[in-house]
Design an enzyme around this catalytic site. Structure first.
Site, short mmCIF file in Angstrom:
data_model
loop_
_atom_site.label_atom_id
_atom_site.label_comp_id
_atom_site.label_asym_id
_atom_site.label_seq_id
_atom_site.Cartn_x
_atom_site.Cartn_y
_atom_site.Cartn_z
N LYS A 130 -1.61 2.59 -4.58
CA LYS A 130 -1.90 2.28 -5.98
C LYS A 130 -2.94 1.17 -6.20
CE LYS A 130 0.55 5.24 -8.05
NZ LYS A 130 -0.29 6.29 -7.47
N TYR A 180 3.04 9.21 -8.20
CA TYR A 180 2.09 9.24 -7.08
C TYR A 180 0.71 9.70 -7.54
CZ TYR A 180 0.37 9.49 -2.34
OH TYR A 180 -0.36 9.26 -1.20
N PRO A 209 0.79 -1.24 0.00
CA PRO A 209 0.00 0.00 0.00
C PRO A 209 0.82 1.29 0.00
CG PRO A 209 -0.12 -1.10 2.14
CD PRO A 209 0.62 -2.02 1.23
P1 RFL Z 1 -11.54 -6.46 -3.44
O1 RFL Z 1 -11.77 -5.13 -2.84
O2 RFL Z 1 -10.73 -7.44 -2.69
O3 RFL Z 1 -12.96 -7.07 -3.81
C1 RFL Z 1 -13.12 -8.41 -4.22
C2 RFL Z 1 -14.53 -8.85 -3.93
O4 RFL Z 1 -14.69 -10.20 -4.39
C3 RFL Z 1 -15.33 -10.97 -3.38
N1 RFL Z 1 -14.94 -12.39 -3.53
C4 RFL Z 1 -15.73 -13.32 -4.09
N2 RFL Z 1 -16.95 -13.25 -4.65
C5 RFL Z 1 -17.48 -14.40 -5.15
N3 RFL Z 1 -16.82 -15.60 -5.09
C6 RFL Z 1 -15.60 -15.71 -4.54
N4 RFL Z 1 -14.97 -16.89 -4.49
C7 RFL Z 1 -15.01 -14.54 -4.02
N5 RFL Z 1 -13.81 -14.29 -3.42
C8 RFL Z 1 -13.79 -12.99 -3.13
C9 RFL Z 1 -14.85 -10.34 -2.07
O5 RFL Z 1 -15.74 -10.65 -0.99
C10 RFL Z 1 -14.84 -8.87 -2.44
O6 RFL Z 1 -16.08 -8.26 -2.19
O7 RFL Z 1 -10.83 -6.32 -4.90
P2 RFL Z 1 -10.95 -5.16 -6.00
O8 RFL Z 1 -12.38 -4.84 -6.29
O9 RFL Z 1 -10.05 -5.58 -7.09
O10 RFL Z 1 -10.36 -3.84 -5.31
C11 RFL Z 1 -9.00 -3.75 -4.96
C12 RFL Z 1 -8.81 -2.83 -3.73
O11 RFL Z 1 -9.70 -3.27 -2.71
C13 RFL Z 1 -7.36 -2.84 -3.22
O12 RFL Z 1 -6.46 -2.81 -4.31
C14 RFL Z 1 -7.05 -1.63 -2.31
O13 RFL Z 1 -7.78 -1.69 -1.12
C15 RFL Z 1 -5.55 -1.56 -1.98
N6 RFL Z 1 -5.21 -0.47 -1.06
C16 RFL Z 1 -5.05 0.84 -1.52
N7 RFL Z 1 -5.26 1.13 -2.82
C17 RFL Z 1 -5.17 2.43 -3.26
O14 RFL Z 1 -5.35 2.66 -4.47
N8 RFL Z 1 -4.90 3.48 -2.40
C18 RFL Z 1 -4.69 3.26 -1.08
O15 RFL Z 1 -4.52 4.24 -0.34
C19 RFL Z 1 -4.72 1.90 -0.59
N9 RFL Z 1 -4.53 1.62 0.71
C20 RFL Z 1 -5.00 -0.74 0.30
C21 RFL Z 1 -4.66 0.34 1.17
C22 RFL Z 1 -5.14 -2.04 0.81
C23 RFL Z 1 -4.93 -2.28 2.15
N10 RFL Z 1 -5.11 -3.61 2.62
C24 RFL Z 1 -5.89 -3.94 3.72
C25 RFL Z 1 -4.69 -4.71 1.77
C26 RFL Z 1 -4.44 0.12 2.50
C27 RFL Z 1 -4.54 -1.19 3.01
C28 RFL Z 1 -4.25 -1.38 4.47
C1 PHB Z 2 -4.96 5.31 3.64
O1 PHB Z 2 -5.53 4.25 3.98
O2 PHB Z 2 -5.39 6.42 3.95
C2 PHB Z 2 -3.71 5.21 2.85
C3 PHB Z 2 -3.13 3.98 2.62
C4 PHB Z 2 -1.95 3.90 1.89
C5 PHB Z 2 -1.37 5.06 1.40
C6 PHB Z 2 -1.96 6.29 1.62
C7 PHB Z 2 -3.13 6.37 2.35
O3 PHB Z 2 -0.20 5.00 0.70
#
Ligand code: RFL
Ligand code: PHB
Length: 389
Positions: free
Chosen positions: A296, A384, A292
């Protein structure tokens, strides 16, 4: 049941694709494993690139985003007790990012989906993909019965642990992976942010990030070793450790309060190639993961959706296969650049247990270069705010 596009997963990728398709008059059904409330409960991304904001506008889902999202023109990087501001807008020739939580994006997309009257099936058990090369269909179990959905194409938007990528024969897919020896412990609290812009902090005790969701809600992260559990951290332990890793005047501005949510995410870089297998297209976290640090992940899911939507629109409206044939290579070209940037930011700002003295010196040189070279600062800003789609 029959549809044109069967979408597996109702995360941001699946919902955004569904909305763009619906607006273009292309029928689609979303099949999701979890309940809607569970999908909405996951606290994840917070930073949206302009390209993603543009796609949400195109989908007709940006009203609240424009009313409540915080436009940021800069970020800070802190190391050796000092803070350095990067004017993203000036360095990138006018681009900004918008701070607006993934939970809110998902909420807005779910509302638009409900208004569009397209079918969404939540709590679908044991989703399975069939006949990807010829006449694809999905099956799942719900309410004691097995259901079947026939379609022209399947969009695998089911995240890293989903079933879509796993349905591809191992010999047909190439996986590239790097797992980092640490995670991020995140804490959400209803307290005002420590600073008006995000602070990415490198410290000998480990990385820390000050982020936010609104003027009254903060999101903080600290690097932890890969084996730790969120439950082992009391709120007080978190706040103390966060403040130790920030420059003193930033630490003094941290307002503490009870956590609303605390969770640990393992950091990983991962790409699956190609993104197309017959009539299945992988999209978003189903195909790639970034650590993260560069913010991206969600934004990459959005650019995949853009390329896939354009390909599907060309297929159904213009009877051209060109966009779908090019989907994998167009999306992967952007994915690998975001992988590179996220890996670089992670490598530069975290402590690594096996990093030797040479490696530590290289990190210091990297940061010194970044803060004293206009070219290096422009490279950071260009990546970024997000490379063009
Ligand atoms: P998701 O959000 O994981 O959604 C997938 C969906 O599919 C369902 N699913 C199923 N459904 C049917 N059958 C199955 N067998 C299935 N298996 C799973 C799930 O229940 C879910 O609803 O994927 P998607 O849509 O591709 O989205 C991706 C984003 O969620 C992810 O890339 C971001 O959250 C990453 N991320 C960040 N991205 C940014 O662009 N900016 C950020 O600031 C940022 N911060 C982060 C992040 C990810 C984090 N974690 C927890 C990994 C910060 C964190 C801490
Ligand atoms: C956020 O969850 O606010 C977040 C996560 C990763 C970043 C920036 C912001 O790089």
């Amino acid at each position: 049941m029959r549809t044109q596009i069967a979408i597996v997963g109702s995360g941001p990728a699946g919902l955004l694709l569904g909305q763009l398709l619906s607006n273009a008059g292309i029928d689609n059904v979303i099949v999701e494993r979890s309940a809607a409330a569970h999908v909405l409960s996951r606290i994840r991304a917070g930073v949206l690139e302009q390209g993603m904001v543009g796609l949400l506008e195109q989908a007709g889902c940006a009203t609240r985003l424009h009313a409540e999202g915080l436009v940021h023109e800069g970020i800070e990087i802190a190391y050796d007790g000092a803070r350095h501001r990067f004017d993203l807008k000036q360095l990138s020739g006018g681009s900004t990012v918008t701070v607006y939580g993934q939970t809110e994006v998902t909420h807005d997309l779910m509302e638009a989906r409900a208004a569009s009257c397209r079918t969404t099936i939540y709590e679908a058990d044991g989703v399975a993909l069939h006949d990807l090369d010829a006449a694809p269909f999905l099956t799942w179990r719900k309410d004691g019965a097995t259901h079947r959905l026939d379609c022209d194409f399947i969009a695998g938007c089911d995240g890293f642990h989903g079933v879509s990528r796993q349905s591809v024969p191992a010999a047909a897919i190439q996986l590239y992976e790097r797992v980092y020896p640490f995670g991020w412990l995140g804490l959400l609290a209803d307290v005002p942010p420590a600073a008006p812009e995000l602070i990415y902090a490198r410290h000998a005790r480990g990385f820390a990030l000050c982020s936010m969701r609104s003027p009254t809600r903060s999101r903080y992260y600290i690097q932890t070793d890969g084996t730790q559990k969120a439950e082992a951290w009391s709120d007080d332990m978190f706040w103390d450790e966060l403040r130790r890793r920030l420059p003193p005047e930033a630490a003094d501005h941290v307002v503490t309060g009870p956590s609303i949510e605390k969770s640990i995410a393992q950091l990983r870089s991962f790409v699956a190639e190609p993104l197309r297998f017959g009539r299945l297209f992988l999209c978003g976290d189903a195909a790639h993961i970034v650590p993260p640090t560069g913010a991206k992940g969600l934004n990459l899911a959005a650019s995949d959706v853009h390329y896939l939507f354009e390909g599907l629109r060309e297929h159904f409206h213009d009877h051209s296969a060109a966009g779908l044939d090019a989907y994998s290579s167009r999306a992967l070209a952007r994915i690998w650049k975001a992988e590179r940037f996220s890996w670089w930011m992670t490598s530069t700002l975290h402590t690594f247990p096996d990093l030797d003295a040479f490696g530590v010196r290289l990190q210091a040189a990297e940061l010194d270069y970044l803060t004293h070279s206009d070219a290096a600062a422009a490279t950071l800003a260009e990546n970024y705010v997000g490379l063009p789609f």
